[in-house]
Design an enzyme around this catalytic site. Structure first.
Site, mmCIF file in Angstrom:
data_model
loop_
_atom_site.group_PDB
_atom_site.id
_atom_site.type_symbol
_atom_site.label_atom_id
_atom_site.label_comp_id
_atom_site.label_asym_id
_atom_site.label_seq_id
_atom_site.Cartn_x
_atom_site.Cartn_y
_atom_site.Cartn_z
ATOM 1 N N HIS A 1 53.262 45.225 44.081
ATOM 2 C CA HIS A 1 52.710 43.882 44.389
ATOM 3 C C HIS A 1 53.987 43.070 44.716
ATOM 4 O O HIS A 1 55.064 43.050 44.489
ATOM 5 C CB HIS A 1 51.855 43.734 43.461
ATOM 6 C CG HIS A 1 52.234 43.428 41.974
ATOM 7 N ND1 HIS A 1 53.056 44.047 41.249
ATOM 8 C CD2 HIS A 1 52.276 41.815 41.302
ATOM 9 C CE1 HIS A 1 53.565 43.327 40.193
ATOM 10 N NE2 HIS A 1 53.005 42.157 40.220
ATOM 11 N N HIS B 1 54.369 39.991 43.592
ATOM 12 C CA HIS B 1 54.821 38.866 42.785
ATOM 13 C C HIS B 1 56.402 38.865 42.711
ATOM 14 O O HIS B 1 56.964 39.981 42.739
ATOM 15 C CB HIS B 1 54.457 39.184 41.245
ATOM 16 C CG HIS B 1 53.030 38.642 41.081
ATOM 17 N ND1 HIS B 1 52.218 38.925 40.028
ATOM 18 C CD2 HIS B 1 52.479 37.418 41.712
ATOM 19 C CE1 HIS B 1 51.136 38.212 40.133
ATOM 20 N NE2 HIS B 1 51.053 37.429 41.086
ATOM 21 N N ASP C 1 58.854 38.617 40.583
ATOM 22 C CA ASP C 1 59.648 39.517 39.744
ATOM 23 C C ASP C 1 59.743 40.921 40.331
ATOM 24 O O ASP C 1 60.516 41.647 39.400
ATOM 25 C CB ASP C 1 59.271 39.409 38.295
ATOM 26 C CG ASP C 1 57.672 39.637 37.886
ATOM 27 O OD1 ASP C 1 56.595 39.704 38.822
ATOM 28 O OD2 ASP C 1 57.429 40.263 36.741
ATOM 29 N N HIS C 2 58.945 41.240 41.172
ATOM 30 C CA HIS C 2 59.222 42.910 41.519
ATOM 31 C C HIS C 2 59.505 42.706 43.205
ATOM 32 O O HIS C 2 59.985 43.794 43.477
ATOM 33 C CB HIS C 2 57.622 43.250 41.639
ATOM 34 C CG HIS C 2 57.072 43.277 40.334
ATOM 35 N ND1 HIS C 2 56.748 44.691 39.718
ATOM 36 C CD2 HIS C 2 56.613 42.434 39.481
ATOM 37 C CE1 HIS C 2 56.385 44.395 38.661
ATOM 38 N NE2 HIS C 2 56.003 42.892 38.290
ATOM 39 N N HIS D 1 44.994 43.887 38.839
ATOM 40 C CA HIS D 1 46.043 42.495 38.653
ATOM 41 C C HIS D 1 45.821 41.181 39.411
ATOM 42 O O HIS D 1 44.628 41.238 39.866
ATOM 43 C CB HIS D 1 47.415 42.877 39.090
ATOM 44 C CG HIS D 1 48.649 42.131 38.588
ATOM 45 N ND1 HIS D 1 48.556 41.678 37.266
ATOM 46 C CD2 HIS D 1 49.781 41.606 39.324
ATOM 47 C CE1 HIS D 1 49.738 41.002 37.259
ATOM 48 N NE2 HIS D 1 50.526 40.848 38.144
ATOM 49 N N ASP E 1 51.891 45.994 37.986
ATOM 50 C CA ASP E 1 51.332 45.086 36.758
ATOM 51 C C ASP E 1 49.792 45.400 36.838
ATOM 52 O O ASP E 1 49.019 45.475 37.889
ATOM 53 C CB ASP E 1 51.564 43.619 36.857
ATOM 54 C CG ASP E 1 52.986 43.337 37.027
ATOM 55 O OD1 ASP E 1 53.895 44.308 36.725
ATOM 56 O OD2 ASP E 1 53.403 42.210 36.959
ATOM 57 N N HIS F 1 58.128 46.270 31.203
ATOM 58 C CA HIS F 1 57.815 44.883 31.542
ATOM 59 C C HIS F 1 57.303 44.302 30.408
ATOM 60 O O HIS F 1 56.362 43.604 30.285
ATOM 61 C CB HIS F 1 56.493 45.369 32.510
ATOM 62 C CG HIS F 1 56.127 44.132 33.414
ATOM 63 N ND1 HIS F 1 55.123 43.128 33.091
ATOM 64 C CD2 HIS F 1 56.444 43.838 34.637
ATOM 65 C CE1 HIS F 1 54.984 42.327 33.977
ATOM 66 N NE2 HIS F 1 55.803 42.517 35.022
HETATM 67 ZN ZN LIG Z 1 55.616 41.500 36.834
HETATM 68 ZN ZN LIG Z 2 52.474 40.529 38.978
#
Ligand SMILES: [Zn+2]
Ligand SMILES: [Zn+2]
Length: 313
Positions: free
Chosen positions: A62, A64, A66-67, A139, A210, A268
């Site tokens: 996805h 976001h 942090d990915h 998510h 996530d 995570h």
């Molecule tokens: Zn994440």
């Molecule tokens: Zn996320």
């Protein structure tokens, strides 16, 4: 088939955990497939035993940060090194425009062909030996879990046994290998199945992050060898998990148990469980093991090799 965790923290890096990324090394073909690419992933690769030049595909769960915030740096470095000839990227809607905008505004020119594929639930990639499917997770933004499935392999043909029985070399060996019944000129007959070891089942790996607990994760992970599932929060912080649509360690274990997987890796983790806090990731492990005993904690640079199993007949 070997997995290496390159980042196991949620949201922000900590001293000991970087943000999300998992490398899958397909040892026999000398390829690495990455799953997510948080900021600093290329630094983690440099510090690991993996070779960045072997990265062939990157799958994104996805959008976001942090990915995905490690993508552009890694793609640029692969180009500067000149060792990558092509790269395929898979991810949710918007990934293609994100890559295109970054390339345009930073005037980034790649010396290899980069193809960006927008995924939908179902088959994402297949080449006869491996297939990758994805399923929708639950998510705050569109998110997909991925399942990597290796094809079953026929069992080894026991050529020594055939030779010992005095079966002359020739096309009959091929027929025996296929499990056929053959009759020799001298009248003796043999069943090919008596010369073949049991087939080996293909290995499977599922990556779900996530997400909060969801049935589609169970379907995707059904009877997988290894499930990597996010466990951002402890059960006592379940309110936060519900608000932010993340999983607790309990939820991850429930998915593993319902899907009947062999092994669960929790990952995570929220930085709130970093060393020095009242509750620690070890407590998340205890929580998961109460429901699914074969649970393990992921940590950065941990490598795990998936082994083959014989199919019992
Ligand atoms: Zn994440
Ligand atoms: Zn996320």
């Amino acid at each position: 088939m070997e997995i290496t965790f390159l980042g196991t923290s949620s949201g922000v890096p900590t001293r000991s955990r970087n943000v999300s990324s998992v490398a899958l090394r397909l040892t026999q073909r000398g390829e690495i497939w990455l799953f997510d690419c948080g900021e600093g992933t290329q630094h983690q690769l440099i510090r690991s035993d993996l070779r960045t030049s072997q990265i062939r595909r990157i799958f994104i769960t996805h959008m976001h940060g942090d990915h995905i915030f490690g993508l552009m740096g890694l793609l640029a470095s692969c180009s500067m090194a000149g060792t990558v000839t092509e790269m395929d990227l898979y991810g949710p809607p918007g990934l293609d425009r994100y890559i295109e905008s970054c390339r345009r505004w930073s005037q980034m020119h790649l010396h290899y062909e980069l193809r960006v594929h927008t995924v939908e639930p179902g088959l994402v990639y297949g080449d006869g030996e491996y297939s990758v499917t994805c399923g929708p997770l639950h998510h705050r933004v569109t998110a997909f879990g991925y399942r990597i499935q290796e094809a079953d392999r026929p069992g080894r043909f026991n050529v020594e046994k055939a030779q010992a029985l005095g079966i002359p070399f020739g096309p009959v060996y091929g027929q025996l290998k296929q499990g056929k019944i053959i009759i020799l000129d001298d009248g003796r007959s043999f069943n090919g199945n008596d010369f073949c070891e049991p087939p080996e089942s293909g290995r499977s790996l599922v990556y779900c992050t996530d997400t909060i607990y969801c049935d589609t994760a169970i379907q995707l992970a059904y009877q997988a060898d290894v499930l990597i599932h996010e466990a951002t929060f402890a059960h006592q912080d379940a309110d936060m998990a519900h608000q932010r649509l993340h999983s607790t360690s309990t939820m991850a274990a429930e998915v593993a148990a319902a899907a009947q997987v062999d092994l669960l890796f929790l990952t995570h983790f929220s930085p709130r469980y970093a060393p020095g806090n009242a509750l620690r990731v070890e407590d998340l492990l205890t929580e998961a093991q109460a429901i699914f005993p074969n649970s393990k904690l992921a940590k950065d640079f941990l490598t795990y090799e998936l082994s083959r199993h014989r199919i019992s007949q």
